[in-house]
Design a protein around this motif. Structure first.
Motif, PDB file in Angstrom:
ATOM      1  N   THR A  51      10.524   9.633 -16.777  1.00  0.00           N
ATOM      2  CA  THR A  51      10.536   8.461 -17.660  1.00  0.00           C
ATOM      3  C   THR A  51       9.705   8.690 -18.922  1.00  0.00           C
ATOM      4  N   THR A  52       8.722   9.560 -18.822  1.00  0.00           N
ATOM      5  CA  THR A  52       7.908   9.965 -19.976  1.00  0.00           C
ATOM      6  C   THR A  52       7.836  11.477 -19.981  1.00  0.00           C
ATOM      7  N   GLU A  53       8.385  12.092 -21.021  1.00  0.00           N
ATOM      8  CA  GLU A  53       8.441  13.553 -21.064  1.00  0.00           C
ATOM      9  C   GLU A  53       7.052  14.172 -21.127  1.00  0.00           C
ATOM     10  N   ASN A  54       6.173  13.573 -21.911  1.00  0.00           N
ATOM     11  CA  ASN A  54       4.828  14.143 -22.068  1.00  0.00           C
ATOM     12  C   ASN A  54       3.864  13.031 -22.433  1.00  0.00           C
ATOM     13  N   LEU A  55       2.917  12.747 -21.546  1.00  0.00           N
ATOM     14  CA  LEU A  55       1.979  11.652 -21.747  1.00  0.00           C
ATOM     15  C   LEU A  55       0.960  11.964 -22.835  1.00  0.00           C
ATOM     16  N   PHE A  56       0.723  13.258 -23.093  1.00  0.00           N
ATOM     17  CA  PHE A  56      -0.340  13.642 -24.023  1.00  0.00           C
ATOM     18  C   PHE A  56      -0.063  15.039 -24.562  1.00  0.00           C
ATOM     19  N   GLU A  57      -0.214  15.201 -25.852  1.00  0.00           N
ATOM     20  CA  GLU A  57       0.005  16.504 -26.477  1.00  0.00           C
ATOM     21  C   GLU A  57      -1.317  17.154 -26.827  1.00  0.00           C
ATOM     22  N   CYS A  58      -1.430  18.438 -26.477  1.00  0.00           N
ATOM     23  CA  CYS A  58      -2.618  19.220 -26.776  1.00  0.00           C
ATOM     24  C   CYS A  58      -2.188  20.652 -27.040  1.00  0.00           C
ATOM     25  N   SER A  59      -2.714  21.240 -28.084  1.00  0.00           N
ATOM     26  CA  SER A  59      -2.397  22.629 -28.397  1.00  0.00           C
ATOM     27  C   SER A  59      -2.764  23.526 -27.219  1.00  0.00           C
ATOM     28  N   ASN A  60      -1.801  24.344 -26.807  1.00  0.00           N
ATOM     29  CA  ASN A  60      -1.973  25.265 -25.668  1.00  0.00           C
ATOM     30  C   ASN A  60      -2.114  24.538 -24.332  1.00  0.00           C
ATOM     31  N   GLY A  61      -1.756  23.276 -24.306  1.00  0.00           N
ATOM     32  CA  GLY A  61      -1.792  22.532 -23.052  1.00  0.00           C
ATOM     33  C   GLY A  61      -0.406  22.391 -22.443  1.00  0.00           C
ATOM     34  N   ARG A  62      -0.351  22.089 -21.167  1.00  0.00           N
ATOM     35  CA  ARG A  62       0.918  21.868 -20.482  1.00  0.00           C
ATOM     36  C   ARG A  62       1.401  20.438 -20.725  1.00  0.00           C
ATOM     37  N   GLU A  63       2.707  20.256 -20.693  1.00  0.00           N
ATOM     38  CA  GLU A  63       3.254  18.907 -20.781  1.00  0.00           C
ATOM     39  C   GLU A  63       2.903  18.126 -19.519  1.00  0.00           C
ATOM     40  N   ALA A  64       2.651  16.837 -19.707  1.00  0.00           N
ATOM     41  CA  ALA A  64       2.257  15.969 -18.597  1.00  0.00           C
ATOM     42  C   ALA A  64       3.299  14.876 -18.412  1.00  0.00           C
ATOM     43  N   PRO A  65       4.377  15.163 -17.673  1.00  0.00           N
ATOM     44  CA  PRO A  65       5.425  14.156 -17.501  1.00  0.00           C
ATOM     45  C   PRO A  65       5.043  13.088 -16.480  1.00  0.00           C
ATOM     46  N   VAL A  66       5.677  11.924 -16.609  1.00  0.00           N
ATOM     47  CA  VAL A  66       5.590  10.858 -15.616  1.00  0.00           C
ATOM     48  C   VAL A  66       7.009  10.574 -15.153  1.00  0.00           C
ATOM     49  N   GLY A  67       7.195  10.417 -13.853  1.00  0.00           N
ATOM     50  CA  GLY A  67       8.542  10.216 -13.331  1.00  0.00           C
ATOM     51  C   GLY A  67       8.618   9.132 -12.276  1.00  0.00           C
ATOM     52  N   ILE A  68       9.846   8.852 -11.854  1.00  0.00           N
ATOM     53  CA  ILE A  68      10.129   7.881 -10.800  1.00  0.00           C
ATOM     54  C   ILE A  68      10.878   8.601  -9.677  1.00  0.00           C
ATOM     55  N   SER A  69      10.321   8.538  -8.471  1.00  0.00           N
ATOM     56  CA  SER A  69      10.981   9.104  -7.294  1.00  0.00           C
ATOM     57  C   SER A  69      11.500   7.972  -6.416  1.00  0.00           C
ATOM     58  N   THR A  70      12.765   8.070  -6.031  1.00  0.00           N
ATOM     59  CA  THR A  70      13.350   7.101  -5.100  1.00  0.00           C
ATOM     60  C   THR A  70      13.336   7.709  -3.709  1.00  0.00           C
ATOM     61  N   ALA A  71      12.616   7.067  -2.802  1.00  0.00           N
ATOM     62  CA  ALA A  71      12.453   7.590  -1.451  1.00  0.00           C
ATOM     63  C   ALA A  71      13.694   7.330  -0.608  1.00  0.00           C
ATOM     64  N   LEU A  72      13.755   8.020   0.531  1.00  0.00           N
ATOM     65  CA  LEU A  72      14.881   7.856   1.448  1.00  0.00           C
ATOM     66  C   LEU A  72      14.939   6.441   2.008  1.00  0.00           C
ATOM     67  N   ASP A  73      13.794   5.751   2.040  1.00  0.00           N
ATOM     68  CA  ASP A  73      13.775   4.376   2.535  1.00  0.00           C
ATOM     69  C   ASP A  73      14.010   3.348   1.436  1.00  0.00           C
ATOM     70  N   GLY A  74      14.302   3.832   0.202  1.00  0.00           N
ATOM     71  CA  GLY A  74      14.589   2.937  -0.907  1.00  0.00           C
ATOM     72  C   GLY A  74      13.393   2.568  -1.753  1.00  0.00           C
ATOM     73  N   ASN A  75      12.192   2.912  -1.310  1.00  0.00           N
ATOM     74  CA  ASN A  75      11.003   2.607  -2.104  1.00  0.00           C
ATOM     75  C   ASN A  75      10.977   3.437  -3.373  1.00  0.00           C
TER      76      ASN A  75
END
Length: 337
Positions: A51-75
């Motif tokens: 849902t967010t490709e990169n929460l924070f940009e920093c030179s020589n830093g890794r991208e920090a994504p945020v995502g949504i996981s849908t569990a097998l129980d629907g949560n």
């Protein structure tokens, strides 16, 4: 054969009932949890929806994504954690050493001298000013008696360390959310050591000093620590639970180039986990780790401040849950008497 009106009504009712049953079956599919898993977690499998490709940009830093996981129980789960990074009402910690901002002190004394009075967060108006030094791999949010006093300025990398000041009266409770960030959203892994899906590791160390420059708290096994998000899990028969212990020490932590089918374990956070009144007595004790296990001996954000973190008589220890590699969201707590 011609049906009587009463027979037509019975047939019509039966057809409607059959159709409703079919629709219900289609709309409410059966939740299938692999029989090899016997724990209490909500299970998700595969990559999260970013849902967010990169929460924070920093030179020589890794991208920090945020995502949504849908569990097998629907949560639905936010991964690697639901954080307050973009919430302006939650204060940022000050920089101790931060290559992303360019503020990089050489000693604790330099950092303390540079701090302004308006950086002190007031918990108790008549309390004492406490200064906290924190190195977190990767991200933290700190509460004192339920009051937000500081969050990390860098979600992922480059590696940084932080300094916080707050005014409080003892006793008080320190509660921290710790997050080991991930490049592969929902799978607790990153590109590293030749593998596309390599489990990253966490770790946090902190020292708290009073106005007399005396250590009043430091991280160690007397803290509490509980995990709420674990990934990647390759074999669902390896996680076990013993009381409140959520154990994955026998799980495979080797990297691979195809982790798209790996699993993740999710647990609900208690709504008041950060409050002083929250009962953490049943939680496991924090597990301690050495500097070499965490891998900080080549990181200036740590080594510039070994006089604080590795004080000769009051050495603070790195802490986490029982698995510093696979556990990605951990809550730690400690009460200062």
């Amino acid at each position: 054969m011609r049906l009587k009106n009463s027979q037509k009504l019975i047939l019509f009712t039966a057809l409607i009932s059959l159709a409703n049953t079919a629709c219900t079956t289609e709309m409410e599919p059966e939740t299938i949890v692999p029989s090899t898993y016997t724990g209490t977690a909500s299970l998700s499998q595969g990559m999260a929806t970013v849902t967010t490709e990169n929460l924070f940009e920093c030179s020589n830093g890794r991208e920090a994504p945020v995502g949504i996981s849908t569990a097998l129980d629907g949560n639905i789960w936010t991964v690697p954690a639901m954080v307050n990074f973009t919430d302006n009402s939650f204060p940022f910690a000050s920089d101790l050493y931060n290559p992303c901002s360019g503020i990089m002190f050489n000693s604790e004394n330099e950092a303390v001298a540079a701090m302004a009075d308006d950086e002190i967060i007031e918990v108790d108006a008549n309390g004492e000013v406490i200064t906290a030094f924190v190195f977190a791999d990767n991200y933290f949010e700190m509460y004192i008696n339920g009051i937000p006093v500081g969050k990390d300025k860098v979600p992922f990398t480059q590696f940084n360390s932080s300094i916080l000041r707050f005014r409080v009266s003892a006793p008080y409770t320190i509660a921290m959310k710790l997050v080991d960030w991930e490049e592969n959203s929902g799978l607790g892994s990153e590109s590293n050591q030749g593998s596309s899906y390599y489990p990253g590791d966490g770790g946090m160390v902190a020292v708290f000093k009073n106005e007399s420059n005396e250590i009043v708290a430091r991280t160690g096994s007397d803290w509490k620590a509980q995990t709420f998000y674990t990934s990647p899990i390759k074999d669902l028969s390896c996680p076990t639970e013993n009381g409140s212990l959520r154990l994955t020490n026998n799980c495979n932590i080797e990297g691979s180039n195809d982790g798209s089918s790996y699993y993740a374990l999710h647990w609900d956070l208690p709504t008041d986990w950060y409050a002083a009144a929250f009962d953490d007595s049943s939680w496991p004790s924090a597990t301690t780790y050495t500097n070499s296990e965490i891998g900080v001996n080549n990181k200036a954000s740590y080594t510039n401040f070994t006089s604080v973190f590795d004080a000769p008589t009051e050495d603070a220890e790195f802490i986490w849950s029982t698995n510093v590699v696979l556990d990605n969201e951990v809550i730690v707590r400690f009460t200062v008497d």
